[in-house]
Design a protein around this motif. Sequence first.
Motif, PDB file in Angstrom:
ATOM      1  N   ASN A 178       0.835  -1.185   0.000  1.00  0.00           N
ATOM      2  CA  ASN A 178       0.000   0.000   0.000  1.00  0.00           C
ATOM      3  C   ASN A 178       0.877   1.244   0.000  1.00  0.00           C
ATOM      4  OD1 ASN A 178      -2.296  -1.526   0.116  1.00  0.00           O
ATOM      5  ND2 ASN A 178      -2.325  -1.561   2.347  1.00  0.00           N
ATOM      6  N   PRO A 179       0.463   2.287  -0.754  1.00  0.00           N
ATOM      7  CA  PRO A 179       1.280   3.504  -0.805  1.00  0.00           C
ATOM      8  C   PRO A 179       1.498   4.095   0.575  1.00  0.00           C
ATOM      9  CG  PRO A 179      -0.473   3.541  -2.450  1.00  0.00           C
ATOM     10  CD  PRO A 179      -0.730   2.365  -1.556  1.00  0.00           C
ATOM     11  N   VAL A 180       2.693   4.619   0.767  1.00  0.00           N
ATOM     12  CA  VAL A 180       3.047   5.230   2.045  1.00  0.00           C
ATOM     13  C   VAL A 180       3.226   6.721   1.829  1.00  0.00           C
ATOM     14  CG1 VAL A 180       4.737   5.270   3.914  1.00  0.00           C
ATOM     15  CG2 VAL A 180       4.178   3.116   2.788  1.00  0.00           C
ATOM     16  N   SER A 181       2.736   7.507   2.756  1.00  0.00           N
ATOM     17  CA  SER A 181       2.839   8.954   2.613  1.00  0.00           C
ATOM     18  C   SER A 181       4.289   9.394   2.661  1.00  0.00           C
ATOM     19  CB  SER A 181       2.064   9.638   3.739  1.00  0.00           C
ATOM     20  OG  SER A 181       2.262  11.031   3.690  1.00  0.00           O
ATOM     21  N   VAL A 239      -2.208  10.753  -6.531  1.00  0.00           N
ATOM     22  CA  VAL A 239      -2.236  12.077  -7.127  1.00  0.00           C
ATOM     23  C   VAL A 239      -3.545  12.740  -6.754  1.00  0.00           C
ATOM     24  CG1 VAL A 239      -2.131  13.380  -9.264  1.00  0.00           C
ATOM     25  CG2 VAL A 239      -0.821  11.280  -9.029  1.00  0.00           C
ATOM     26  N   PRO A 240      -3.529  13.804  -6.008  1.00  0.00           N
ATOM     27  CA  PRO A 240      -4.766  14.396  -5.538  1.00  0.00           C
ATOM     28  C   PRO A 240      -5.473  15.178  -6.623  1.00  0.00           C
ATOM     29  CG  PRO A 240      -2.931  15.735  -4.812  1.00  0.00           C
ATOM     30  CD  PRO A 240      -2.349  14.565  -5.555  1.00  0.00           C
ATOM     31  N   ASP A 241      -6.778  15.303  -6.456  1.00  0.00           N
ATOM     32  CA  ASP A 241      -7.496  16.158  -7.381  1.00  0.00           C
ATOM     33  C   ASP A 241      -7.370  17.598  -6.922  1.00  0.00           C
ATOM     34  OD1 ASP A 241      -9.225  16.508  -5.259  1.00  0.00           O
ATOM     35  OD2 ASP A 241     -10.669  15.035  -5.992  1.00  0.00           O
ATOM     36  N   LYS A 242      -7.959  18.498  -7.695  1.00  0.00           N
ATOM     37  CA  LYS A 242      -7.762  19.910  -7.404  1.00  0.00           C
ATOM     38  C   LYS A 242      -8.331  20.301  -6.051  1.00  0.00           C
ATOM     39  CE  LYS A 242      -7.494  21.442 -12.196  1.00  0.00           C
ATOM     40  NZ  LYS A 242      -8.065  22.289 -13.241  1.00  0.00           N
ATOM     41  N   LEU A 261      -8.937   4.637  -3.383  1.00  0.00           N
ATOM     42  CA  LEU A 261      -7.902   4.797  -4.406  1.00  0.00           C
ATOM     43  C   LEU A 261      -8.495   5.466  -5.637  1.00  0.00           C
ATOM     44  CD1 LEU A 261      -6.150   1.293  -4.312  1.00  0.00           C
ATOM     45  CD2 LEU A 261      -5.274   3.411  -3.365  1.00  0.00           C
ATOM     46  N   PRO A 262      -7.659   6.146  -6.461  1.00  0.00           N
ATOM     47  CA  PRO A 262      -8.157   6.679  -7.734  1.00  0.00           C
ATOM     48  C   PRO A 262      -8.678   5.545  -8.611  1.00  0.00           C
ATOM     49  CG  PRO A 262      -5.985   7.558  -7.216  1.00  0.00           C
ATOM     50  CD  PRO A 262      -6.248   6.471  -6.223  1.00  0.00           C
ATOM     51  N   TRP A 293      -8.260   4.797 -11.666  1.00  0.00           N
ATOM     52  CA  TRP A 293      -7.299   4.100 -12.537  1.00  0.00           C
ATOM     53  C   TRP A 293      -6.481   3.084 -11.762  1.00  0.00           C
ATOM     54  CZ3 TRP A 293      -2.009   4.474 -11.756  1.00  0.00           C
ATOM     55  CH2 TRP A 293      -1.572   5.503 -10.913  1.00  0.00           C
ATOM     56  N   LYS A 294      -6.186   3.386 -10.476  1.00  0.00           N
ATOM     57  CA  LYS A 294      -5.449   2.418  -9.664  1.00  0.00           C
ATOM     58  C   LYS A 294      -6.328   1.214  -9.343  1.00  0.00           C
ATOM     59  CE  LYS A 294      -1.878   5.239  -7.458  1.00  0.00           C
ATOM     60  NZ  LYS A 294      -1.240   5.627  -6.193  1.00  0.00           N
ATOM     61  N   GLN A 295      -7.620   1.465  -9.093  1.00  0.00           N
ATOM     62  CA  GLN A 295      -8.545   0.356  -8.863  1.00  0.00           C
ATOM     63  C   GLN A 295      -8.567  -0.564 -10.079  1.00  0.00           C
ATOM     64  OE1 GLN A 295     -12.459   1.624  -7.708  1.00  0.00           O
ATOM     65  NE2 GLN A 295     -11.701   3.223  -6.321  1.00  0.00           N
ATOM     66  N   ASN A 296      -8.661   0.017 -11.258  1.00  0.00           N
ATOM     67  CA  ASN A 296      -8.737  -0.792 -12.477  1.00  0.00           C
ATOM     68  C   ASN A 296      -7.480  -1.611 -12.694  1.00  0.00           C
ATOM     69  OD1 ASN A 296     -11.265   0.235 -12.959  1.00  0.00           O
ATOM     70  ND2 ASN A 296     -10.568   1.815 -14.379  1.00  0.00           N
ATOM     71  N   LYS A 297      -6.306  -1.034 -12.388  1.00  0.00           N
ATOM     72  CA  LYS A 297      -5.055  -1.774 -12.558  1.00  0.00           C
ATOM     73  C   LYS A 297      -4.994  -2.961 -11.610  1.00  0.00           C
ATOM     74  CE  LYS A 297      -1.957   1.617 -14.584  1.00  0.00           C
ATOM     75  NZ  LYS A 297      -0.645   2.283 -14.498  1.00  0.00           N
ATOM     76  N   ILE A 298      -5.465  -2.754 -10.380  1.00  0.00           N
ATOM     77  CA  ILE A 298      -5.466  -3.854  -9.403  1.00  0.00           C
ATOM     78  C   ILE A 298      -6.404  -4.948  -9.870  1.00  0.00           C
ATOM     79  CG2 ILE A 298      -6.085  -4.487  -7.036  1.00  0.00           C
ATOM     80  CD1 ILE A 298      -5.132  -1.693  -6.184  1.00  0.00           C
ATOM     81  N   LYS A 299      -7.589  -4.558 -10.333  1.00  0.00           N
ATOM     82  CA  LYS A 299      -8.556  -5.561 -10.786  1.00  0.00           C
ATOM     83  C   LYS A 299      -8.042  -6.300 -12.020  1.00  0.00           C
ATOM     84  CE  LYS A 299     -12.271  -2.864 -10.929  1.00  0.00           C
ATOM     85  NZ  LYS A 299     -13.710  -2.512 -11.067  1.00  0.00           N
ATOM     86  N   MET A 300      -7.336  -5.581 -12.882  1.00  0.00           N
ATOM     87  CA  MET A 300      -6.783  -6.229 -14.068  1.00  0.00           C
ATOM     88  C   MET A 300      -5.729  -7.263 -13.671  1.00  0.00           C
ATOM     89  SD  MET A 300      -5.044  -4.422 -17.403  1.00  0.00           S
ATOM     90  CE  MET A 300      -6.513  -3.420 -17.646  1.00  0.00           C
ATOM     91  N   ALA A 301      -4.925  -6.912 -12.677  1.00  0.00           N
ATOM     92  CA  ALA A 301      -3.845  -7.801 -12.254  1.00  0.00           C
ATOM     93  C   ALA A 301      -4.382  -9.113 -11.677  1.00  0.00           C
ATOM     94  CB  ALA A 301      -2.964  -7.109 -11.233  1.00  0.00           C
ATOM     95  N   ILE A 302      -5.550  -9.062 -11.036  1.00  0.00           N
ATOM     96  CA  ILE A 302      -6.099 -10.287 -10.426  1.00  0.00           C
ATOM     97  C   ILE A 302      -7.265 -10.825 -11.234  1.00  0.00           C
ATOM     98  CG2 ILE A 302      -5.341  -9.605  -8.125  1.00  0.00           C
ATOM     99  CD1 ILE A 302      -8.249  -8.876  -7.520  1.00  0.00           C
ATOM    100  N   GLN A 303      -7.374 -10.376 -12.500  1.00  0.00           N
ATOM    101  CA  GLN A 303      -8.332 -10.922 -13.457  1.00  0.00           C
ATOM    102  C   GLN A 303      -9.782 -10.652 -13.065  1.00  0.00           C
ATOM    103  OE1 GLN A 303      -7.291 -14.918 -14.916  1.00  0.00           O
ATOM    104  NE2 GLN A 303      -5.485 -14.812 -13.588  1.00  0.00           N
ATOM    105  N   LEU A 304     -10.026  -9.480 -12.512  1.00  0.00           N
ATOM    106  CA  LEU A 304     -11.405  -9.075 -12.213  1.00  0.00           C
ATOM    107  C   LEU A 304     -11.825  -7.903 -13.091  1.00  0.00           C
ATOM    108  CD1 LEU A 304     -11.602  -9.311  -8.305  1.00  0.00           C
ATOM    109  CD2 LEU A 304     -12.631 -10.839  -9.983  1.00  0.00           C
ATOM    110  N   PHE A 305     -11.038  -7.616 -14.133  1.00  0.00           N
ATOM    111  CA  PHE A 305     -11.342  -6.453 -14.980  1.00  0.00           C
ATOM    112  C   PHE A 305     -10.891  -6.733 -16.406  1.00  0.00           C
ATOM    113  CE2 PHE A 305     -10.292  -2.258 -16.778  1.00  0.00           C
ATOM    114  CZ  PHE A 305     -11.507  -1.634 -16.557  1.00  0.00           C
TER     115      PHE A 305
END
Length: 962
Positions: free
Chosen positions: A752-755, A763-766, A947-948, A950-962
């Motif tokens: 998990n990302p660490v501050s 990457v925060p939004d505006k 999570l943003p 796009w990060k959710q989608n990458k995680i789901k893609m990696a474990i074959q849920l997307f």
Amino acid sequence: MAVSMRDLDPVFQGAGQKAGLEIWRIENFNPVPIPKSSYGKFFTGDSYVILKTTTSKSGALRHDIHYWLGKDTSQDEAGAAAIKTVELDAALGGRAVQYREVQSHETEKFLSYFRPCIIPQEGGVASGFKHAEAEEHKTRLFVCRGTHVVHVKEVPFARSSLNHDDIFVLDTESKIFQFSGSNSSIQERAKALEVVQYIKDTYHEGKCEIAAIEDGKLMADPETGEFWGFFGGFAPLPRKTATGDDKSAASHPPKLLCVEKGQAEPIETDSLKRELLDTNKCYILDCGLEVFVWMGRNTSLDERKSASGAADELVTGTAKLKPQIIRVIEGFETVMFRSKFESWPQTIDVTVSEDGRGKVAALLKRQGVNVKGLLKADPIKEEPQPYIDCTGHLQVWRVNDQKKVLLPASDQSKFYSGDCYIFQYTYPGEDKEDCLIGTWVGKISVEEERASANSLASKLVESMKFQASQARIYEGKEPIQFYSIFQTFIVLKGGLSDAYKTYIAEKEIPDETYSDDGVALFRIQGSGPDNMQAIQVEPVASSLNSCYCYILHNGPAVFTWSGSSTTADGQELVERMLDLIKPNLQSKPQREGTESEQFWALLGGKLEYPSQKIVREAESDPHLFSCNFSEGNLKVTEIYNFSQDDLMTEDIFILDCHSEIFVWVGQQVDLKSRTQALTIGEKFLELDFLLEKLSRVAPIYVVNEGSEPPFFTRFFKWESAKSAMLGNSFQRKLTILKNGSTPLSDKPKRRNPVSYGGRSSSVPDKSQRSSRSISVSPDRVRVRGRSPAFNALAATFENANARNLSTPPPLVRKLYPKSVTPDSAIFAPKSTAIASLTSNFEQPPPARETIIPRSLKVSPVTPKSNLETNDKGNSVSSKMESLTIQEDVKEDEDEDEEGLPIYPYERLKINSTDPVTDIDVTRRETYLSSVEFKEKLGMTRDAFYKLPKWKQNKIKMAIQLF
């Protein structure tokens, strides 16, 4: 060119109004549109007209027209296709480039539209041929040639067709064999596999076996024996004899011919110059394998048709190897055509108006046709994005002779124009730590230090086993990702290095190095608190610009100046920069037109100054080139309509975006070529193959396969698993072909990302970034003191031992060991135990927005129940906040009570053998139990959905849920 409605075929009305392909087949000498479902299917007895429309970033529509001639098409049909191509160009306004394509000798540009290949079928329409009907499978043999696009040709099914130099595909009823000649390259073998995939999908409905046969392989291999069995058994192959296809046209210098009344007359000249071409005439430039037809802007449609006919006659009935005919219009010549001339001015005094295009549009509009696309499409408006995670760890060194000196945190965003710098930025990647190492070259830096900076940066990359990207950036050409990494960036005049001081002493040049007590003028620019710059300019009135804000100081006297075209956001940046440049001092605001005499006196009096904003060089449509660099000579080949699959692991490629270029280096490139990557990029800028006036100081990135940064992969439809595969490009594609998809790489999940203390973990939004902003009124009296901006940005500049926002605390450095270098060892944490323990913690989202303290006092927590700990560290664990184990378990129990049915992971993944039906397939993860959710995704639901996307989608893609 005069155009009337009778000159235009009605079938072309409305053509080319949107990006994509349009195809017409010549039937009874007239073009007839074919359905999109038949695109890519060509018959040997037919002729076709193909229009490719593309939209540039500026919104302008560009057109390329090709007419394809089957080997059995009649001469009359071929002539009709050529004439209709000229008419189509006229309907589009007379700007398109036109190509003659002959079966088996097509241009790479044409073949790129129909990847991976085209395999023409026997038959035809207008020629009287009968289309081939479905029948029993026929065993066929194809020869494949090409490393970027594949030329496929059917050859007689006989052993005599085979040779050691080419790739052959044998298509049988139950199996497809690829035979690779011993002299063929790995790249050719890999590309031919794409043809095998095409044949499998097109003629076998995706169901048949695949076999790869190597020339010279022992007959003991069962598949090898099976292959040779189709040819009556094994026998040695003869050496390849030259055929008509292999003979190249005799090379000769280009010959220029003028076409008048349908006759081509040669022009006697010692050298080719642009001045030889008259706008009222048409010309033919015969270059052997390429024949160009140049059409002046003031020529009529009939004259252009006549010139095209003359070019066809020139190449018909000769012993040449099917030369390509390319027709260009004055003012829109291709790079290849211009390169044939010894001198071609950058700008031609040609009236390239919208007249022709406008008249055509008016004619079509009266017919009720929507002509919006004929004029110009809407420009693509994109807000520049850094495409890089800005939460990472930054280190900066100043180059001093042959060494690099690590800068303290308080100075690492202050660069001098007379010096060179090296920066190392480590940031969270998709599944590992990514790293960017770069050099920043000051405008007045010494040449020896520039070379030293590049050498030291290259050694850093080499020490990391080429798993980092490298950048070379010149002052004034900084890309947006550079500014986003530094967030706050200040460029000062002069220099601090010994080489710079020696240089100005030898040249007896005054030392203008910035002094806090002297007169200095700064231009303030940027888009917000996380992207703002102060650039020191000459302290004279002509340095001002109405579109910017400025800071002017003379020791304790401080002025701020706001141009008439500036906004409140720009004025807020000035307030923030004051906290860095002149903290604790009261400034005197100046508005354009109401300046005080003291202000002008510091600038030496009033002078004229510009009122237009400095426009950054825009990113243009990218072009991909394969490279061959030998003995200082660089040869490149453009790859059209490129994709990730074109990046071969054995080669080096250049992605040219005009404002910056990327040199991509495959994993299996030899060490010598790898170390020359930066030189290859510099040579590419120097040669400027596309004649697009490339800047010699444009940013160059060296990108290594497997460590591609997101600001490179955004130009592709990227699959990280492909670059993570082992083996050469042929072995990789063979694995994908046999498995049916790209195998997932066996990589550990990223923690998990660490501050990074001040930078959020994503990457925060505006709205999130506004937490660092302050309310600024331009008219308010500024009382110096500890303002929020000062506390957030300037505090670290007063303490050399503190760090600025772009540098993580010692604790985080320990969490990212890759970024630790010999120079940074002094920043190692005092408590290794705490760092090791914390790395296994799952940090809750609120903690990511806080600054991690330098030391932590951990109080022992007495658990209320005994739970088994997950060995992978993804199970419930102690948290930084006061969250107990029991509370975490309760949270999981509540998550299962969302009212949705729960299914096992094996039934929810996309390649399940027993998939669940009647579910929302875009949110498969919601049907997992809390236990499986945390086990598969490595975090709780709450943490995942924060999570943003796009990060959710990458995680789901990696474990074959997307």
